[in-house]
Scaffold this motif. Sequence first.
Motif, mmCIF file in Angstrom:
data_model
loop_
_atom_site.group_PDB
_atom_site.id
_atom_site.type_symbol
_atom_site.label_atom_id
_atom_site.label_comp_id
_atom_site.label_asym_id
_atom_site.label_seq_id
_atom_site.Cartn_x
_atom_site.Cartn_y
_atom_site.Cartn_z
ATOM 1 N N LEU A 80 13.274 -3.617 -133.822
ATOM 2 C CA LEU A 80 13.510 -2.199 -134.062
ATOM 3 C C LEU A 80 12.030 -1.436 -133.809
ATOM 4 C CD1 LEU A 80 15.395 -2.441 -137.577
ATOM 5 C CD2 LEU A 80 16.241 -1.873 -135.507
ATOM 6 N N THR A 81 11.111 -2.623 -134.188
ATOM 7 C CA THR A 81 9.377 -1.929 -133.729
ATOM 8 C C THR A 81 9.593 -1.683 -132.207
ATOM 9 O OG1 THR A 81 8.536 -3.032 -135.685
ATOM 10 C CG2 THR A 81 7.113 -2.432 -133.979
ATOM 11 N N PHE A 82 9.919 -2.649 -131.519
ATOM 12 C CA PHE A 82 9.888 -2.625 -130.032
ATOM 13 C C PHE A 82 10.686 -1.229 -129.278
ATOM 14 C CE2 PHE A 82 11.579 -3.538 -125.729
ATOM 15 C CZ PHE A 82 10.592 -3.459 -124.963
ATOM 16 N N PHE A 83 11.729 -1.320 -130.029
ATOM 17 C CA PHE A 83 12.958 -0.009 -129.861
ATOM 18 C C PHE A 83 12.354 1.193 -130.207
ATOM 19 C CE2 PHE A 83 17.808 1.210 -130.145
ATOM 20 C CZ PHE A 83 17.628 1.547 -128.856
ATOM 21 N N ARG A 84 11.615 1.371 -131.319
ATOM 22 C CA ARG A 84 10.926 2.567 -131.417
ATOM 23 C C ARG A 84 9.836 2.817 -130.706
ATOM 24 N NH1 ARG A 84 7.156 3.910 -136.671
ATOM 25 N NH2 ARG A 84 7.695 6.349 -136.879
ATOM 26 N N SER A 85 8.991 1.956 -130.064
ATOM 27 C CA SER A 85 8.313 2.162 -129.084
ATOM 28 C C SER A 85 8.487 2.614 -127.886
ATOM 29 C CB SER A 85 7.159 0.817 -128.830
ATOM 30 O OG SER A 85 8.064 0.017 -128.211
ATOM 31 N N CYS A 86 9.914 2.067 -127.577
ATOM 32 C CA CYS A 86 10.418 2.646 -126.071
ATOM 33 C C CYS A 86 10.867 4.178 -126.343
ATOM 34 C CB CYS A 86 11.739 1.799 -125.823
ATOM 35 S SG CYS A 86 11.210 -0.026 -125.557
ATOM 36 N N TYR A 87 11.316 4.395 -127.592
ATOM 37 C CA TYR A 87 11.584 5.898 -127.659
ATOM 38 C C TYR A 87 10.718 6.781 -127.715
ATOM 39 C CZ TYR A 87 16.386 5.448 -129.103
ATOM 40 O OH TYR A 87 18.039 5.509 -129.511
ATOM 41 N N ASP A 88 9.416 6.272 -128.291
ATOM 42 C CA ASP A 88 8.040 6.896 -128.022
ATOM 43 C C ASP A 88 7.689 7.395 -126.811
ATOM 44 O OD1 ASP A 88 5.767 8.130 -129.458
ATOM 45 O OD2 ASP A 88 4.729 6.715 -128.439
ATOM 46 N N HIS A 89 8.061 6.213 -125.882
ATOM 47 C CA HIS A 89 7.351 6.268 -124.501
ATOM 48 C C HIS A 89 8.302 7.231 -123.873
ATOM 49 C CE1 HIS A 89 5.645 4.952 -120.898
ATOM 50 N NE2 HIS A 89 6.912 4.947 -120.446
ATOM 51 N N ILE A 90 9.542 7.335 -124.018
ATOM 52 C CA ILE A 90 10.407 8.187 -123.149
ATOM 53 C C ILE A 90 10.247 9.756 -123.827
ATOM 54 C CG2 ILE A 90 12.868 8.757 -123.177
ATOM 55 C CD1 ILE A 90 13.674 5.997 -123.115
ATOM 56 N N ILE A 91 10.039 9.781 -125.044
ATOM 57 C CA ILE A 91 10.152 11.390 -125.681
ATOM 58 C C ILE A 91 8.719 11.689 -125.490
ATOM 59 C CG2 ILE A 91 10.293 12.837 -127.743
ATOM 60 C CD1 ILE A 91 12.284 10.557 -128.580
ATOM 61 N N ASN A 92 7.693 11.158 -125.500
ATOM 62 C CA ASN A 92 6.290 11.665 -125.657
ATOM 63 C C ASN A 92 5.378 11.273 -124.311
ATOM 64 O OD1 ASN A 92 6.610 12.808 -128.192
ATOM 65 N ND2 ASN A 92 6.484 10.761 -128.981
ATOM 66 N N LYS A 93 5.920 10.454 -123.544
ATOM 67 C CA LYS A 93 5.040 9.959 -122.456
ATOM 68 C C LYS A 93 5.645 10.121 -121.136
ATOM 69 C CE LYS A 93 2.588 6.671 -125.588
ATOM 70 N NZ LYS A 93 2.435 5.578 -125.936
ATOM 71 N N LYS A 94 6.850 9.610 -120.801
ATOM 72 C CA LYS A 94 7.328 9.740 -119.522
ATOM 73 C C LYS A 94 8.926 9.804 -119.600
ATOM 74 C CE LYS A 94 7.406 7.365 -115.013
ATOM 75 N NZ LYS A 94 6.905 6.232 -114.217
ATOM 76 N N ARG A 95 9.518 11.047 -119.324
ATOM 77 C CA ARG A 95 10.715 11.423 -119.265
ATOM 78 C C ARG A 95 11.395 10.773 -118.206
ATOM 79 N NH1 ARG A 95 11.373 16.176 -122.673
ATOM 80 N NH2 ARG A 95 9.943 15.825 -124.663
ATOM 81 N N PRO A 96 12.526 10.315 -118.413
ATOM 82 C CA PRO A 96 13.435 10.200 -117.489
ATOM 83 C C PRO A 96 13.480 11.352 -116.157
ATOM 84 C CG PRO A 96 14.413 9.222 -119.043
ATOM 85 C CD PRO A 96 13.298 10.046 -119.577
ATOM 86 N N LYS A 97 13.616 11.263 -114.998
ATOM 87 C CA LYS A 97 13.442 12.556 -114.112
ATOM 88 C C LYS A 97 14.802 13.328 -114.130
ATOM 89 C CE LYS A 97 11.004 10.578 -110.236
ATOM 90 N NZ LYS A 97 10.972 10.033 -108.627
ATOM 91 N N GLY A 98 16.010 12.710 -114.590
ATOM 92 C CA GLY A 98 17.263 13.492 -114.667
ATOM 93 C C GLY A 98 17.213 14.254 -116.145
ATOM 94 N N MET A 99 16.149 13.980 -116.756
ATOM 95 C CA MET A 99 16.036 14.717 -118.185
ATOM 96 C C MET A 99 15.172 15.571 -118.507
ATOM 97 S SD MET A 99 17.506 11.526 -120.646
ATOM 98 C CE MET A 99 18.203 12.474 -121.783
ATOM 99 N N LYS A 100 14.456 16.220 -117.286
ATOM 100 C CA LYS A 100 13.570 17.213 -117.401
ATOM 101 C C LYS A 100 13.944 18.601 -118.035
ATOM 102 C CE LYS A 100 10.482 14.764 -115.160
ATOM 103 N NZ LYS A 100 9.380 13.806 -115.995
ATOM 104 N N GLU A 101 15.148 18.887 -117.884
ATOM 105 C CA GLU A 101 15.552 20.067 -118.785
ATOM 106 C C GLU A 101 16.072 19.813 -119.959
ATOM 107 O OE1 GLU A 101 15.350 23.075 -117.388
ATOM 108 O OE2 GLU A 101 14.193 21.929 -115.611
#
Length: 216
Positions: free
Chosen positions: A159-180
Amino acid sequence: LFSMNIAFEGIDGAGKSTQVGILVSKLQDQGLPIIRYNYTNKENKWGRIIKKWYAHSNQKFNYLKRSRYIQEVLYGLSARANFRNIENQINSDTVVISDRSIVTAYASHMSELPRSFVELVELKFIPDLVIYLDISPEEAMKRLQNREVLFKDESLEELTFFRSCYDHIINKKRPKGMKETTFVTLDANKTKEELSDLVYKIAKDGIKGSNNGRKI
């Protein structure tokens, strides 16, 4: 083909399914055409294969079961099957409320698979709005202990690792297809009622593409 797709994300125990159910009921009470989409539901052909696959104790399958590529293909097919069950019900004014989305796939395999592979396998059903319910892994574990079935990946470490992955996606590097896509982070430690009031207001406001990453 639809007016909006609102997806709920967060680690297990954050309260996603509860808030999805409450929001669906509230919006339906307002007379809005709502469809609920359970992205990870396994009550389909591919989902049943996943359950049997991971229940199999034969040591010969252990290597295959650990393959992230095979996992992602199976989960991607399952998500597509779930979407086909609702696809014919979607009209131009439909609001789709999703319990998880492609964001889960990105977060689940972030350190193991290239994003290009995830995008190849996953259904191209990108949410307009992602409501991320943020909760500490410790609090999530307390909630999960009340469940009848606790999956192997529902550990404090996972769960700790999964949460860190969410943080990366939301606050650091968004997937290209989710820019909008608009991401809104909510504190899932709030009471169910407080959280549902916030969720309802956000959904009604129809946040699209603005205030990305804001926290409430």
